[in-house]
Design an enzyme around this catalytic site. Structure first.
Site, PDB file in Angstrom:
ATOM      1  N   GLU A 124       0.868  -1.374   0.113  1.00 37.50           N
ATOM      2  CA  GLU A 124      -0.129   0.599  -0.116  1.00 37.50           C
ATOM      3  C   GLU A 124       0.352   1.378   0.371  1.00 37.50           C
ATOM      4  OE1 GLU A 124      -2.010  -1.108   3.569  1.00 37.50           O
ATOM      5  OE2 GLU A 124      -3.502  -1.169   2.216  1.00 37.50           O
ATOM      6  N   GLU A 144      -3.566 -10.127   3.714  1.00 34.35           N
ATOM      7  CA  GLU A 144      -4.238  -9.856   4.981  1.00 34.35           C
ATOM      8  C   GLU A 144      -5.387 -11.230   5.539  1.00 34.35           C
ATOM      9  OE1 GLU A 144      -3.035  -7.805   2.735  1.00 34.35           O
ATOM     10  OE2 GLU A 144      -3.290  -5.518   3.355  1.00 34.35           O
TER      11      GLU A 144
HETATM   12  C1  1HE Z   1       6.494  -8.367  12.368  1.00 32.81           C
HETATM   13  C2  1HE Z   1       5.795  -8.785  11.136  1.00 32.81           C
HETATM   14  C3  1HE Z   1       4.685  -7.731  11.606  1.00 32.81           C
HETATM   15  C4  1HE Z   1       7.775  -9.345  10.642  1.00 32.81           C
HETATM   16  N1  1HE Z   1       3.893  -7.099  12.390  1.00 32.81           N
HETATM   17  N2  1HE Z   1       5.800  -8.437  13.562  1.00 32.81           N
HETATM   18  N3  1HE Z   1       2.019  -8.454   7.208  1.00 32.81           N
HETATM   19  C5  1HE Z   1       2.305  -9.563   6.979  1.00 32.81           C
HETATM   20  O1  1HE Z   1       0.856 -10.934   7.207  1.00 32.81           O
HETATM   21  C6  1HE Z   1       3.935 -10.205   6.816  1.00 32.81           C
HETATM   22  C7  1HE Z   1       4.431 -11.334   7.783  1.00 32.81           C
HETATM   23  N4  1HE Z   1       5.532 -11.010   7.732  1.00 32.81           N
HETATM   24  C8  1HE Z   1       6.241 -12.115   7.001  1.00 32.81           C
HETATM   25  O2  1HE Z   1       5.292 -12.523   6.409  1.00 32.81           O
HETATM   26  C9  1HE Z   1       7.545 -12.777   7.388  1.00 32.81           C
HETATM   27  O3  1HE Z   1       8.348 -11.764   8.611  1.00 32.81           O
HETATM   28  C10 1HE Z   1       8.407 -11.905   6.409  1.00 32.81           C
HETATM   29  C11 1HE Z   1       8.155 -13.050   4.640  1.00 32.81           C
HETATM   30  C12 1HE Z   1       8.064 -10.420   6.171  1.00 32.81           C
HETATM   31  C13 1HE Z   1       9.751 -11.379   6.617  1.00 32.81           C
HETATM   32  O4  1HE Z   1      10.734 -12.760   7.173  1.00 32.81           O
HETATM   33  P1  1HE Z   1      11.092 -13.494   7.435  1.00 32.81           P
HETATM   34  O5  1HE Z   1      11.464 -14.950   8.300  1.00 32.81           O
HETATM   35  O6  1HE Z   1      13.383 -12.504   6.913  1.00 32.81           O
HETATM   36  O7  1HE Z   1      11.582 -12.502   9.154  1.00 32.81           O
HETATM   37  P2  1HE Z   1      11.026 -12.765  10.352  1.00 32.81           P
HETATM   38  O8  1HE Z   1      11.687 -14.320  11.273  1.00 32.81           O
HETATM   39  O9  1HE Z   1       9.191 -13.563  10.287  1.00 32.81           O
HETATM   40  O10 1HE Z   1      10.346 -11.555  11.532  1.00 32.81           O
HETATM   41  C14 1HE Z   1      11.044 -11.453  11.675  1.00 32.81           C
HETATM   42  C15 1HE Z   1      11.052 -10.325  13.172  1.00 32.81           C
HETATM   43  O11 1HE Z   1      10.106  -9.087  12.406  1.00 32.81           O
HETATM   44  C16 1HE Z   1      10.119 -11.151  13.584  1.00 32.81           C
HETATM   45  O12 1HE Z   1       9.646 -10.053  15.198  1.00 32.81           O
HETATM   46  P3  1HE Z   1      11.409 -10.912  16.579  1.00 32.81           P
HETATM   47  O13 1HE Z   1      10.674 -10.153  17.661  1.00 32.81           O
HETATM   48  O14 1HE Z   1      10.968 -13.063  16.112  1.00 32.81           O
HETATM   49  O15 1HE Z   1      12.554 -11.114  15.517  1.00 32.81           O
HETATM   50  C17 1HE Z   1       8.851 -10.952  13.679  1.00 32.81           C
HETATM   51  O16 1HE Z   1       7.614 -11.504  14.278  1.00 32.81           O
HETATM   52  C18 1HE Z   1       9.136  -9.183  13.185  1.00 32.81           C
HETATM   53  N5  1HE Z   1       7.735  -8.840  12.304  1.00 32.81           N
HETATM   54  N6  1HE Z   1       6.587  -8.676  10.148  1.00 32.81           N
HETATM   55  C19 1HE Z   1       4.647  -7.497  13.319  1.00 32.81           C
HETATM   56  N7  1HE Z   1       3.779  -7.692   9.514  1.00 32.81           N
HETATM   57  C20 1HE Z   1      -3.502  -0.645   6.814  1.00 32.81           C
HETATM   58  S1  1HE Z   1      -3.801  -2.292   6.499  1.00 32.81           S
HETATM   59  C21 1HE Z   1      -2.594  -3.249   6.052  1.00 32.81           C
HETATM   60  C22 1HE Z   1      -2.601  -4.495   6.685  1.00 32.81           C
HETATM   61  C23 1HE Z   1      -0.876  -5.730   6.039  1.00 32.81           C
HETATM   62  O17 1HE Z   1       0.382  -4.890   6.092  1.00 32.81           O
HETATM   63  S2  1HE Z   1      -1.916  -7.143   6.892  1.00 32.81           S
HETATM   64  C24 1HE Z   1      -0.076  -7.469   6.293  1.00 32.81           C
HETATM   65  C25 1HE Z   1       1.168  -8.054   7.582  1.00 32.81           C
END
Ligand code: 1HE
Length: 271
Positions: A124, A144
């Site tokens: 977005e 989402e």
């Molecule tokens: C996060 C987030 C997040 C990572 N919010 N903390 N977005 C998503 O559903 C995407 C979610 N994220 C992922 O699928 C993956 O993190 C990635 C593919 C982007 C990257 O993977 P990777 O293996 O490099 O990293 P990771 O181990 O998953 O994440 C590293 C850290 O970032 C980890 O935290 P930690 O405390 O365990 O180290 C994750 O929890 C954190 N992290 N993504 C919070 N999104 C206005 S409306 C919009 C609606 C949306 O955007 S919905 C889509 C949300």
């Protein structure tokens, strides 16, 4: 921008999840929360709004990138996990709308260089910029659907206009991701480059956009998308008004004279 320009601060107070520098007339804004994959928390979204509403007058183009392996993981899910008040949810989404409007309808063209995950709110955000460049590592998703939430950062409007409602529906209903090439063909990006080349390309394009007259850039950013959305008769009238304002500007008059007196570059084939 010239080679003698040195990188300097932009002079806007930003949260630590955003870093900004400038090189002459081009500002470079980085999402700098790579430990959370540049997930967009409230502080960062408000920081984006601050940056784009307070952009100094002499910044004529902005390049947006993400630090680390991904451009952005979208909405910081930890901030919405505990939200139970629908009105707060609406206001939260409206905050994103405000910030991204400041990007789309700001004073300077914004060029995003994408790599890695560009998902949810990250897509977005990218959709609110004017020119998007994808490195080959880029992929797009709208998780989402899987998370039980919905778009909230303007994606229903901007992403659907870029790639069509049918593709957005497929991505949200099935969790389908698009790779850089698929995204490019679908219309997410205007440029596709090799890994590691996005910033360089973005700086090159930003320098070009920054060299246009401010009036032309204003017309392209503010008038063109509104003309496109309006009924044809109103659109044509707005176009005429904007055209007259642009061509009467002293800078335009000088540029036209330069061409007619053989001092300006011709339009040449580039590829
Ligand atoms: C996060 C987030 C997040 C990572 N919010 N903390 N977005 C998503 O559903 C995407 C979610 N994220 C992922 O699928 C993956 O993190 C990635 C593919 C982007 C990257 O993977 P990777 O293996 O490099 O990293 P990771 O181990 O998953 O994440 C590293 C850290 O970032 C980890 O935290 P930690 O405390 O365990 O180290 C994750 O929890 C954190 N992290 N993504 C919070 N999104 C206005 S409306 C919009 C609606 C949306 O955007 S919905 C889509 C949300």
């Amino acid at each position: 921008m010239t080679t003698k320009d040195a990188e300097e601060p932009v002079g806007i107070d930003l949260p630590k999840s955003l870093k900004a520098t400038r090189l002459g007339a081009v500002a470079h804004l980085r999402l700098a929360r790579s430990e959370k994959r540049n997930a967009l928390d409230d502080v960062t979204v408000l920081g984006l709004e601050t940056f784009f509403t307070r952009l100094p007058k002499d910044v004529r183009a902005v390049v947006l990138t993400g630090e680390g392996a991904h451009f952005s993981a979208g909405l910081d899910l930890s901030e919405v996990a505990e939200q139970h008040d629908p009105l707060e949810g609406v206001l939260h989404s409206r905050m994103w709308h405000r910030a991204f409007e400041a990007i789309q309808f700001g004073r300077a063209p914004v060029i995003a260089a994408l790599h890695g995950a560009v998902v949810g709110g990250g897509l977005e955000l990218a959709a609110a910029t004017h020119i998007r460049i994808a490195e080959r590592s880029t992929y797009y998703g709208l998780p989402e659907g899987q998370r039980g939430i919905f778009l909230g950062g303007g994606g229903s409007v901007r992403i659907a206009r870029l790639i069509g409602v049918a593709r957005v529906q497929d991505m949200m209903l099935t969790g389908r991701t698009l790779n850089a090439e698929e995204g490019h063909l679908a219309g997410v990006t205007q440029y596709l480059v090799e890994d590691g080349k996005g910033l360089e390309k973005a700086m090159e394009l930003a320098a070009k956009a920054a060299s246009n007259t401010p009036t032309t850039n204003f017309a392209v950013l503010h008038a063109l998308p509104r003309i496109f959305e309006s009924d044809p008769a109103s659109g044509l009238l707005t176009e005429s008004l904007m055209a007259a304002i642009a061509e009467m500007s002293p800078e335009a008059q000088q540029r036209l004279k330069d061409f007619l007196e053989k001092r300006a570059a011709k339009v040449v084939r580039q590829s």
